[in-house]
Enzyme design. Structure first.
Site, PDB file in Angstrom:
ATOM      1  N   HIS A  23       0.832  -1.215   0.000  1.00 47.17           N
ATOM      2  CA  HIS A  23       0.000   0.000   0.000  1.00 47.17           C
ATOM      3  C   HIS A  23       0.862   1.259   0.000  1.00 47.17           C
ATOM      4  CE1 HIS A  23      -3.730  -2.272   0.654  1.00 47.17           C
ATOM      5  NE2 HIS A  23      -3.030  -3.016   1.494  1.00 47.17           N
ATOM      6  N   ASN A  82     -10.183  -3.325   1.512  1.00 48.05           N
ATOM      7  CA  ASN A  82      -9.794  -3.250   0.115  1.00 48.05           C
ATOM      8  C   ASN A  82     -11.024  -2.979  -0.750  1.00 48.05           C
ATOM      9  OD1 ASN A  82      -6.974  -3.755   0.292  1.00 48.05           O
ATOM     10  ND2 ASN A  82      -7.336  -5.953   0.475  1.00 48.05           N
ATOM     11  N   TYR A 127       0.064  -4.241  11.389  1.00 50.17           N
ATOM     12  CA  TYR A 127      -0.122  -2.862  10.935  1.00 50.17           C
ATOM     13  C   TYR A 127       0.468  -1.869  11.940  1.00 50.17           C
ATOM     14  CZ  TYR A 127      -2.938  -3.805   6.794  1.00 50.17           C
ATOM     15  OH  TYR A 127      -3.348  -4.200   5.550  1.00 50.17           O
TER      16      TYR A 127
END
Length: 485
Positions: free
Chosen positions: A54, A127, A337
């Site tokens: 990303h 997504n 993350y």
């Protein structure tokens, strides 16, 4: 009005910003030129490590407004009242390419949404597809390595891409999505967003429900063919960024309607396939879409680096009434993350304006570290419990506890009656028109035909045959034709 004075980082006025200090006219530069050294040193450090995935993204601010009553399913405050608005920041992105890549490429798109709620920030990381390639986070680094640039050739290699998919039959559903007509969105405004994972909602009575999020674009879904995308990339590699920026600047505010699918927690164990499997969707006939609200983007960031590049989304940022599910991919991302942001931005990245709470304030005992701004000392203790009126726990979990049983170990997911890797890929294929099937087959064959190892080709063909006999037959014929040319 007097002009503002240019200063150094320490606030001292700058006398000359055009000429470096030298030893005489035309002489060598002096080490004592603090302004020059500071300017060059800062320039060298203007970039931070890009995201491993990303990396290439765009973003905008806006709001989310509740339009329907969902209080029977969650006690999340920002969803508590029809008409209630919450400020949001949404970051779109491609997944596999690096920061210098192009927008109009065949790749899933990230749809990461930060709600600045009165109970803290809630991050929903998804997504533009409702499924993903794998279902266990242990395989994620290998998957991404296969999709990124090869260590030797320095470019993405079809052999690596298809070799991984050959060994990951569960990827067949997402591959069918990616190679189909929605594989290259026309813009960020013209695609749907999905939470993809299964999450938990809990109501005031403590009842638990599993949910899936669907953000349906109100602009209509529009996509590009391979040929159209190649033409656009040649003209403007930043096509999606350009479109989003210009649309908002001229007052055309993109919006999405949020729907959820809701499964009572008690139904999960006996559902015909694993409802926490990220490679599968829940059929709408089983769990219909229920409308929740409207998402609108209406303001561009003033500084792309500060607000888009430094935006940090962590799926473990929940608020009361929302929590995780046993989805193994989600469980892995709860750690990965946040850890990525601590590496890229530092342990205090949550104090950056784009990441800090806006409708409330963070109040905890975290201190120090690089770039700390919460330098409390004299008036606040940095331990808990304490006798100095520091913040205290609520004693109320954000979501309902999940029952667990059995032995620790490396287990495959629990088996359900319809747990196979191919049936939903086949269902998706059979939903397509003949033209859509033709383009899907051509897109798959275009990449798979470049693979030199016959066994890799055969393993992938077996997946398409297992999904649908016609699907496999047509892909096999198309690959054979291209390899014989």
């Amino acid at each position: 009005m007097p002009k503002r004075v240019l200063t150094t980082e320490s606030g001292a006025p700058v006398a000359d910003n055009q000429n470096s200090a030298t030893a005489g006219v035309g002489g060598p530069i002096l080490l004592q030129d603090q302004h020059l050294l500071e300017k060059l040193a800062r320039f060298n450090r203007e970039r931070i490590p890009e995201r491993v995935v990303h990396a290439r993204g765009s973003g905008a601010y806006g709001h989310f407004e509740v339009t329907d009553d969902v209080t029977g399913f969650t006690h999340a405050d920002f969803l508590s009242t029809i008409g209630k608005r919450t400020e949001v920041f949404l970051r779109f992105s491609t997944v596999a390419d690096n920061l210098g890549g192009s927008d109009a490429v065949r790749d899933p798109r990230g749809f990461a949404l930060k709600f600045y709620t009165e109970e803290g920030n809630y991050d929903l990381v998804g997504n533009n597809t409702p499924v993903f390639f794998i279902k266990d986070p242990l395989k994620f680094p290998d998957f991404i390595h296969s999709q990124k640039r090869d260590p030797f050739t320095g470019k993405q290699e079809p052999e690596n891409v298809w070799d991984f998919w050959a060994h990951a039959p569960e990827a067949t559903h997402q591959v069918t999505w990616l190679m189909g007509d929605r594989g290259i969105p026309a813009s960020y405004r013209h695609m749907n967003g999905y939470g993809s994972h299964t999450y938990q909602w809990t109501n005031e009575q403590g009842e638990a429900f599993f949910v899936k999020y669907h953000f349906k674009t109100n602009q209509g879904v529009r996509s590009l063919s391979t040929e159209q995308a190649q033409e656009i990339v040649g003209k403007d590699a930043n096509s999606h960024q350009t479109d989003l920026l210009q649309a908002i600047e001229r007052g055309v505010h993109p919006s999405w309607t949020l729907y959820v699918q809701i499964m009572p927690a008690a139904e999960a164990a006996d559902y015909r396939f694993n409802p926490f499997d990220l490679t599968k969707v829940w059929p709408h006939k089983d769990y219909p879409l229920q409308r929740v609200g409207r998402l609108v983007l209406d303001r561009n960031p003033d500084n792309v680096f500060a607000e888009v590049e430094q935006a940090a989304f962590s799926p473990n940022n929940f608020v009361p009434g929302i929590g995780p599910s046993p989805d193994k991919m989600l469980q892995g991302r709860l750690f990965a993350y946040a850890d990525a942001h601590r590496y890229r931005l530092g342990v205090n990245h949550t104090q950056l304006p784009v990441n800090a709470p806006r409708a409330t304030a963070a109040d905890n005992y975290g201190r120090d570290g690089v770039m700390a701004t919460n330098a409390y000392g004299r008036t606040r203790k940095n331990y808990e419990p304490n006798s100095f009126d520091g913040p205290v726990e609520t004693g109320r979990p954000l979501a309902s506890p999940l029952a667990v049983a059995g032995y620790t170990g490396t287990h495959e997911a629990p088996a359900h009656t319809k747990d196979d890797d191919f049936f939903q890929a086949g269902e998706l294929y059979r939903l397509m028109s003949e033209d859509e099937k033709g383009r899907l087959v051509a897109n798959i064959a275009g990449g798979l035909s470049q693979v030199s190892h016959d066994d890799i080709v055969e393993k992938n063909l077996a997946h398409f045959h297992a999904a649908d006999p016609d699907y496999g037959k047509r892909v096999e014929a198309a690959v054979r034709a291209l390899r014989e040319d």
